[in-house]
Write a protein that holds these residues in place. Sequence first.
Motif, PDB file in Angstrom:
ATOM      1  N   TYR A  25      39.654  42.327  27.360  1.00  0.00           N
ATOM      2  CA  TYR A  25      40.378  42.381  27.752  1.00  0.00           C
ATOM      3  C   TYR A  25      40.609  40.539  27.046  1.00  0.00           C
ATOM      4  CZ  TYR A  25      43.485  38.813  30.035  1.00  0.00           C
ATOM      5  OH  TYR A  25      44.881  38.501  30.587  1.00  0.00           O
ATOM      6  N   GLU A  26      41.532  40.326  25.816  1.00  0.00           N
ATOM      7  CA  GLU A  26      41.380  38.997  25.668  1.00  0.00           C
ATOM      8  C   GLU A  26      42.601  38.316  25.740  1.00  0.00           C
ATOM      9  OE1 GLU A  26      37.926  38.213  22.931  1.00  0.00           O
ATOM     10  OE2 GLU A  26      40.012  38.625  21.572  1.00  0.00           O
ATOM     11  N   PRO A  27      43.118  37.396  27.142  1.00  0.00           N
ATOM     12  CA  PRO A  27      44.568  36.909  26.631  1.00  0.00           C
ATOM     13  C   PRO A  27      44.539  36.006  25.326  1.00  0.00           C
ATOM     14  CG  PRO A  27      42.846  35.818  28.285  1.00  0.00           C
ATOM     15  CD  PRO A  27      42.012  37.045  28.211  1.00  0.00           C
ATOM     16  N   GLY A  49      29.100  39.151  20.065  1.00  0.00           N
ATOM     17  CA  GLY A  49      29.794  37.921  19.357  1.00  0.00           C
ATOM     18  C   GLY A  49      30.645  38.734  18.059  1.00  0.00           C
ATOM     19  N   ASN A  50      31.856  37.540  17.687  1.00  0.00           N
ATOM     20  CA  ASN A  50      32.617  38.176  17.039  1.00  0.00           C
ATOM     21  C   ASN A  50      32.645  37.254  16.602  1.00  0.00           C
ATOM     22  OD1 ASN A  50      34.997  38.552  15.369  1.00  0.00           O
ATOM     23  ND2 ASN A  50      36.728  38.204  16.808  1.00  0.00           N
ATOM     24  N   TRP A  51      32.163  36.740  15.115  1.00  0.00           N
ATOM     25  CA  TRP A  51      32.139  36.222  14.079  1.00  0.00           C
ATOM     26  C   TRP A  51      33.462  35.694  13.532  1.00  0.00           C
ATOM     27  CZ3 TRP A  51      26.376  36.242  11.215  1.00  0.00           C
ATOM     28  CH2 TRP A  51      25.507  36.053  12.398  1.00  0.00           C
ATOM     29  N   LYS A  52      34.231  35.884  13.800  1.00  0.00           N
ATOM     30  CA  LYS A  52      35.735  36.598  13.242  1.00  0.00           C
ATOM     31  C   LYS A  52      35.141  36.316  11.010  1.00  0.00           C
ATOM     32  CE  LYS A  52      37.575  34.732  16.872  1.00  0.00           C
ATOM     33  NZ  LYS A  52      38.592  34.354  17.519  1.00  0.00           N
ATOM     34  N   MET A  53      36.128  35.269  10.680  1.00  0.00           N
ATOM     35  CA  MET A  53      35.656  35.395   9.222  1.00  0.00           C
ATOM     36  C   MET A  53      35.050  33.803   8.596  1.00  0.00           C
ATOM     37  SD  MET A  53      38.242  34.953   5.498  1.00  0.00           S
ATOM     38  CE  MET A  53      39.232  33.380   6.157  1.00  0.00           C
ATOM     39  N   TRP A 104      46.511  33.351  25.179  1.00  0.00           N
ATOM     40  CA  TRP A 104      46.309  32.010  25.355  1.00  0.00           C
ATOM     41  C   TRP A 104      44.763  31.463  25.573  1.00  0.00           C
ATOM     42  CZ3 TRP A 104      44.905  31.537  30.526  1.00  0.00           C
ATOM     43  CH2 TRP A 104      44.982  32.877  31.209  1.00  0.00           C
ATOM     44  N   ALA A 105      44.261  32.071  25.892  1.00  0.00           N
ATOM     45  CA  ALA A 105      42.215  31.769  25.963  1.00  0.00           C
ATOM     46  C   ALA A 105      41.664  31.846  24.715  1.00  0.00           C
ATOM     47  CB  ALA A 105      42.236  32.448  26.863  1.00  0.00           C
ATOM     48  N   ILE A 106      41.868  31.891  23.477  1.00  0.00           N
ATOM     49  CA  ILE A 106      41.541  32.655  22.118  1.00  0.00           C
ATOM     50  C   ILE A 106      41.497  31.061  21.442  1.00  0.00           C
ATOM     51  CG2 ILE A 106      41.000  33.954  20.649  1.00  0.00           C
ATOM     52  CD1 ILE A 106      42.196  36.129  21.959  1.00  0.00           C
ATOM     53  N   GLY A 107      40.068  31.069  20.972  1.00  0.00           N
ATOM     54  CA  GLY A 107      39.960  30.161  20.027  1.00  0.00           C
ATOM     55  C   GLY A 107      41.015  28.897  20.904  1.00  0.00           C
ATOM     56  N   THR A 108      40.769  28.196  22.585  1.00  0.00           N
ATOM     57  CA  THR A 108      41.989  27.118  22.765  1.00  0.00           C
ATOM     58  C   THR A 108      41.618  26.502  23.431  1.00  0.00           C
ATOM     59  OG1 THR A 108      42.828  28.760  24.140  1.00  0.00           O
ATOM     60  CG2 THR A 108      44.309  28.653  22.628  1.00  0.00           C
ATOM     61  N   GLY A 149      42.099  46.471  17.251  1.00  0.00           N
ATOM     62  CA  GLY A 149      43.302  45.497  18.115  1.00  0.00           C
ATOM     63  C   GLY A 149      43.488  44.529  18.493  1.00  0.00           C
ATOM     64  N   HIS A 150      42.243  43.549  17.474  1.00  0.00           N
ATOM     65  CA  HIS A 150      42.026  42.024  17.889  1.00  0.00           C
ATOM     66  C   HIS A 150      43.571  41.812  18.176  1.00  0.00           C
ATOM     67  CE1 HIS A 150      40.484  37.922  17.978  1.00  0.00           C
ATOM     68  NE2 HIS A 150      39.422  38.808  19.000  1.00  0.00           N
ATOM     69  N   SER A 151      44.113  40.803  18.594  1.00  0.00           N
ATOM     70  CA  SER A 151      44.914  39.743  18.569  1.00  0.00           C
ATOM     71  C   SER A 151      45.207  39.165  17.677  1.00  0.00           C
ATOM     72  CB  SER A 151      45.557  39.241  19.818  1.00  0.00           C
ATOM     73  OG  SER A 151      44.602  37.774  19.062  1.00  0.00           O
ATOM     74  N   GLY A 172      31.130  40.278  27.779  1.00  0.00           N
ATOM     75  CA  GLY A 172      31.648  39.446  26.952  1.00  0.00           C
ATOM     76  C   GLY A 172      32.809  39.713  25.569  1.00  0.00           C
ATOM     77  N   LEU A 173      33.067  38.971  24.775  1.00  0.00           N
ATOM     78  CA  LEU A 173      33.045  39.253  23.131  1.00  0.00           C
ATOM     79  C   LEU A 173      34.096  37.491  23.058  1.00  0.00           C
ATOM     80  CD1 LEU A 173      33.829  40.779  20.923  1.00  0.00           C
ATOM     81  CD2 LEU A 173      36.367  41.407  21.637  1.00  0.00           C
ATOM     82  N   VAL A 174      33.096  36.559  21.892  1.00  0.00           N
ATOM     83  CA  VAL A 174      32.511  35.465  22.406  1.00  0.00           C
ATOM     84  C   VAL A 174      32.915  35.638  21.382  1.00  0.00           C
ATOM     85  CG1 VAL A 174      31.107  33.698  23.100  1.00  0.00           C
ATOM     86  CG2 VAL A 174      30.931  35.705  24.135  1.00  0.00           C
ATOM     87  N   GLY A 175      34.292  34.488  20.632  1.00  0.00           N
ATOM     88  CA  GLY A 175      33.969  33.781  19.241  1.00  0.00           C
ATOM     89  C   GLY A 175      33.186  32.843  18.731  1.00  0.00           C
ATOM     90  N   GLY A 176      33.994  31.582  18.661  1.00  0.00           N
ATOM     91  CA  GLY A 176      33.604  30.396  18.946  1.00  0.00           C
ATOM     92  C   GLY A 176      32.238  30.098  18.924  1.00  0.00           C
ATOM     93  N   ALA A 177      31.921  30.639  20.400  1.00  0.00           N
ATOM     94  CA  ALA A 177      30.546  29.851  20.721  1.00  0.00           C
ATOM     95  C   ALA A 177      29.548  31.130  20.224  1.00  0.00           C
ATOM     96  CB  ALA A 177      30.578  29.640  22.030  1.00  0.00           C
ATOM     97  N   GLY A 225      37.472  38.553  26.945  1.00  0.00           N
ATOM     98  CA  GLY A 225      37.295  37.526  25.344  1.00  0.00           C
ATOM     99  C   GLY A 225      38.257  36.347  25.867  1.00  0.00           C
ATOM    100  N   GLY A 226      38.061  35.120  25.973  1.00  0.00           N
ATOM    101  CA  GLY A 226      38.579  33.798  25.296  1.00  0.00           C
ATOM    102  C   GLY A 226      38.043  32.821  25.848  1.00  0.00           C
ATOM    103  N   SER A 227      37.409  31.777  25.393  1.00  0.00           N
ATOM    104  CA  SER A 227      37.051  30.842  25.148  1.00  0.00           C
ATOM    105  C   SER A 227      35.875  31.210  25.879  1.00  0.00           C
ATOM    106  CB  SER A 227      37.935  29.476  25.533  1.00  0.00           C
ATOM    107  OG  SER A 227      39.113  29.517  24.604  1.00  0.00           O
ATOM    108  N   VAL A 228      34.772  31.712  26.135  1.00  0.00           N
ATOM    109  CA  VAL A 228      33.618  31.792  27.165  1.00  0.00           C
ATOM    110  C   VAL A 228      32.588  31.502  25.989  1.00  0.00           C
ATOM    111  CG1 VAL A 228      31.533  34.113  27.025  1.00  0.00           C
ATOM    112  CG2 VAL A 228      33.810  34.480  27.062  1.00  0.00           C
TER     113      VAL A 228
HETATM  114  P1  PGA Z   1      36.646  32.548  21.642  1.00  0.00           P
HETATM  115  O1  PGA Z   1      37.664  34.226  20.694  1.00  0.00           O
HETATM  116  O2  PGA Z   1      35.944  32.937  22.309  1.00  0.00           O
HETATM  117  O3  PGA Z   1      36.827  31.506  20.410  1.00  0.00           O
HETATM  118  O4  PGA Z   1      38.071  32.015  22.298  1.00  0.00           O
HETATM  119  C1  PGA Z   1      37.202  35.247  21.319  1.00  0.00           C
HETATM  120  C2  PGA Z   1      37.345  36.532  20.018  1.00  0.00           C
HETATM  121  O5  PGA Z   1      38.610  36.027  19.791  1.00  0.00           O
HETATM  122  O6  PGA Z   1      37.137  37.728  20.630  1.00  0.00           O
END
Ligand code: PGA
Length: 247
Positions: A165-167, A8-12, A169-173, A93-95, A230-235, A210-213
């Motif tokens: 692998y985090e496209p 889980g990538n909690w970000k900021m 266009w799929a991150i947080g979208t 190296g997160h985008s 997976g690398l999971v952000g929001g969820a 990773g990307g909207s998992v």
């Molecule tokens: P997301 O983020 O699951 O919110 O799309 C993934 C990430 O940036 O690692």
Amino acid sequence: MRKKIIAGNWKMNMTVSETKELIGKLKDKCNTDKVDVVFIVPSIDVTTAKECLKGTNIRLGTQNFYFEDKGAFTGEISAKMILDAGAEYVIIGHSERRNIFKEDDTMINKKLIKAHESGLKPILCCGESLELRENGTYKKFIEEQIKSAFLNVSDVNAMNTVIAYEPIWAIGTGKTATSDEAEEVCKFIRDIIGKLYNDKVKDEIRIQYGGSVNSKNANELFSKEDIDGGLVGGASLKEEFIDIVNY
Ligand code: PGA
């Protein structure tokens, strides 16, 4: 057999008090040994998170560090500091770091080397923008990202790197890559690693998507042959993360 790794990538997000609350909600049901579970928290939350996770298998990581050991680098944090506070993993190296904070391939390579030297377990991110996906040059771009990140990285260290692998266009979208699109690139990355190293590294390196998992798509994504979690952000900030871990 590669063990899946779900991070889980909690970000900021999450203050120290919010960290206690969230971990309180997640920890029992995320405590499994079927997959490796990692909470990747803001550095300032590591000590608290460590305390809250005592007695569980859940590991900790941070989202960034600087490749120098110590000194006049205002605002930065070293590998040793992270490790001493109780984190084992680090995202490199997160985008968002590449795009907002202008980290380039050279810096990412230095960080990957330093992480291994220090005993941190790196999760190296790569992935293309929508533009590159649409004009069809995304594989070439990802190949360059991988080659430059792994420059002068030994076989053993490569094998102990997790690639995400985090496209972009799929991150947080909310727009997830289909499981076939994700598998295509994860397999492609594994083949590049095979060419850079050997079959053992190729077979053992773990590659996440990773990307909207979310709890609805996790099972299908993680069932693909070359997707090792997976690398999971929001969820990852919600109780939904429990369902992802137990996909
Ligand atoms: P997301 O983020 O699951 O919110 O799309 C993934 C990430 O940036 O690692």
